[in-house]
Scaffold this active site. Structure first.
Site, PDB file in Angstrom:
ATOM      1  N   ALA A 144      47.020 -13.595 -23.156  1.00  0.00           N
ATOM      2  CA  ALA A 144      47.329 -12.457 -24.042  1.00  0.00           C
ATOM      3  C   ALA A 144      47.304 -11.147 -23.254  1.00  0.00           C
ATOM      4  O   ALA A 144      48.167 -10.285 -23.428  1.00  0.00           O
ATOM      5  CB  ALA A 144      46.334 -12.421 -25.193  1.00  0.00           C
ATOM      6  N   GLU A 196      41.347  -6.299 -26.101  1.00  0.00           N
ATOM      7  CA  GLU A 196      41.453  -7.290 -25.011  1.00  0.00           C
ATOM      8  C   GLU A 196      40.828  -6.760 -23.716  1.00  0.00           C
ATOM      9  O   GLU A 196      41.350  -6.982 -22.611  1.00  0.00           O
ATOM     10  CB  GLU A 196      42.917  -7.689 -24.794  1.00  0.00           C
ATOM     11  CG  GLU A 196      43.526  -8.164 -26.103  1.00  0.00           C
ATOM     12  CD  GLU A 196      44.406  -9.364 -25.979  1.00  0.00           C
ATOM     13  OE1 GLU A 196      44.464  -9.950 -24.905  1.00  0.00           O
ATOM     14  OE2 GLU A 196      45.019  -9.730 -26.988  1.00  0.00           O
ATOM     15  N   PHE A 212      27.914  -4.243 -15.276  1.00  0.00           N
ATOM     16  CA  PHE A 212      28.017  -4.169 -16.740  1.00  0.00           C
ATOM     17  C   PHE A 212      26.729  -3.692 -17.386  1.00  0.00           C
ATOM     18  O   PHE A 212      26.735  -3.058 -18.423  1.00  0.00           O
ATOM     19  CB  PHE A 212      28.412  -5.532 -17.337  1.00  0.00           C
ATOM     20  CG  PHE A 212      29.766  -5.981 -16.877  1.00  0.00           C
ATOM     21  CD1 PHE A 212      30.905  -5.338 -17.324  1.00  0.00           C
ATOM     22  CD2 PHE A 212      29.908  -7.017 -15.976  1.00  0.00           C
ATOM     23  CE1 PHE A 212      32.159  -5.722 -16.889  1.00  0.00           C
ATOM     24  CE2 PHE A 212      31.150  -7.417 -15.541  1.00  0.00           C
ATOM     25  CZ  PHE A 212      32.282  -6.766 -15.993  1.00  0.00           C
TER      26      PHE A 212
END
Ligand code: TGC
Ligand code: FAD
Length: 397
Positions: A254, A376, A396
């Protein structure tokens, strides 16, 4: 004799096969003739017509990269040219299609049992059975690994799981017949994929309310997935994949599609801004196109669009050869989404006050492209994915 073509300055069409060119033309014709005339009203009314997916199904444009099960089995680049044609009209229409094709059908194709593939894919390819993909939760977006949705063995129904939890910002959820929901198995704490069929859910166990009054992507439908001890047959769980690898593998396709799709939206902004700049006259009857600052805006946008297209084609080719890695997809998703948003915002200035009228279309693209940069994997998240690959250090948390 070679000549400069502002619509394809680096001649990317030379890199496409005959089949890819034909698919691109079919998609382009459908989108310009059938989608474009209805987008303005759909966007104003915040309305998504599911018939669009049926029409695309009839043309073989859904799940096009899947081999078999009623799907066309075309190359990744051909699939990306479909997203580009659709997104030239509207990112929301591309969203509805991407979720159906890459996330829901792609997930079933990659991880489903043979029985699941036979049961769902042919009808989904026709656009008669609609899909959604539920990963994001109200408290966990960029960090889906912390999701709270849970699947336990059903207390009374043998051979069933019971799903509880909430997903939010889910494209197509209010109209979907089959919702691919990612939840943690209580026994193991591992993420698993479940195909939740709306028709089989008892009243009160599944609801999918629409999220209304969006600022962007108004021509697509977005909602929640609320599950309250929703019974799902064990046969509807993906058998082998566990952990984030499942949803992220679906996202690879995607995200790749988006990398080319957003350039369709940018192409539309370029064409409209160029026409407007040639027609609108200011200061002694000169067209805006005569002014150097205006020309620079167009030159920047056309250059970014051409570079982004070549990069996406290269990643698509590597993907089909089995040589693509997720970081390559992060690179083109991030770069092309950022470039499309940045340039569309600058091109919007060419329209002056008229940009505020929806009839000039540019404001709709700008609002939509903000969303494409966010979903996304927001662009900064892709920067961190790339940063981790470059340095070997995870940033992160
Ligand atoms: P991390 O430790 O990086 O990875 C966990 C496991 O997943 C594997 N993995 C992948 N596998 C295949 N493809 C990829 N792209 C993969 N990325 C990671 C990885 O190998 C590992 O496997 P294993 O076997 O070792 O367990 O996980 P993390 O929790 O540290 O992840 C961090 C981060 C930021 C990369 C990730 O969480 C992330 O990408 N966040 C963004 C979330 C996101 O993209 N959400 C999308 C929701 S769906 C959506 O937006 C649809 S919009 C549709 C539309 O309308 O068009
Ligand atoms: P947050 O995770 O709260 O992030 C907010 C900001 O903080 C972002 O800028 C982010 O980059 C930044 N940030 C977060 N963590 C860090 C960090 N560690 N370091 C630096 N910056 C950080 N999801 C689905 O599952 N299925 C769908 O079909 C779907 N469709 C969508 C349709 C629309 C219209 C929209 C708007 C969203 C959709 N999403 C869908 C959800 C989308 O994937 C999330 O919005 C996206 O992943 C970001 O999550 P969040 O909104 O919770 O933002």
């Amino acid at each position: 004799k070679a000549a400069f073509d502002w619509q394809d300055p680096l001649a990317f069409r030379n890199l496409l096969t005959e089949e890819e060119l034909a698919i691109s033309e079919t998609a382009e014709r459908y989108c310009q003739e059938r989608m474009l005339p209805r987008v303005l009203q759909a966007y104003r009314d915040e309305h998504y017509d599911p018939k669009i997916l049926q029409e695309m199904g009839e043309l073989g444009l859904l799940g096009a990269s899947i081999d078999g099960y009623g799907c066309a089995g075309v190359s990744s680049v051909a699939g990306a040219m479909i997203t580009r044609a659709v997104e030239r009209v509207d990112s929301g229409y591309r969203s509805g299609m991407s979720v159906q094709s890459s996330l829901a059908m792609g997930g079933i194709y990659e991880f489903g049992t043979e029985e699941q593939k036979e049961r769902f894919l042919p009808e989904m390819a026709k656009g008669k059975l609609l899909g959604a993909f539920g990963l994001t939760e109200p408290n966990h977006g960029s960090d889906p690994g912390s999701m709270e949705s849970v699947a336990r063995p059903h207390p009374t129904k043998k051979g069933y799981y019971s799903l509880s939890g909430a997903k939010t910002w889910i494209t197509n959820s209010p109209i979907a017949d089959v919702l691919l929901v990612w939840a943690k198995l209580k026994e193991t704490g591992k993420i698993r994929g479940f195909l939740v069929e709306r028709k089989d859910c008892p009243t009160g166990t599944l609801s999918t309310p629409a999220i209304k009054d969006k600022n962007g992507l108004r021509a697509s439908i977005t909602g929640m997935i609320q599950m309250d001890d929703c019974p799902v047959p064990a046969a509807n769980m993906f058998p082998d994949v566990e952990g984030l690898k499942g949803p992220f593998s679906c996202l690879n396709s995607a995200r790749y599609g988006i990398s080319m799709g957003v350039l369709g939206a940018l192409e539309d902004c370029i064409a409209r801004a160029r026409t407007y700049a040639l027609e609108r006259k200011q200061f002694k009857g000169n067209p805006l196109a005569k002014y150097q600052l205006v020309q620079k805006k167009l030159a920047d946008a056309v250059t970014d669009c051409a570079f982004g297209t070549l990069a996406s084609i290269q990643v698509g080719r590597l993907k089909d050869e089995g040589k693509a890695v997720p970081e390559m997809i992060s690179m083109v998703k991030r770069q092309n989404c950022d470039a499309a948003l940045r340039n569309s915002r600058v091109l919007q200035e060419i329209f002056g006050g008229n940009a505020v009228s929806d009839e000039y279309h540019i404001g709709r693209h700008v609002a939509n492209l903000y969303v494409t940069q966010t979903y996304e994997g927001q662009s900064d998240i892709h920067s961190l994915i790339l940063g981790r690959a470059i340095t070997g250090v995870q940033a992160f948390c």
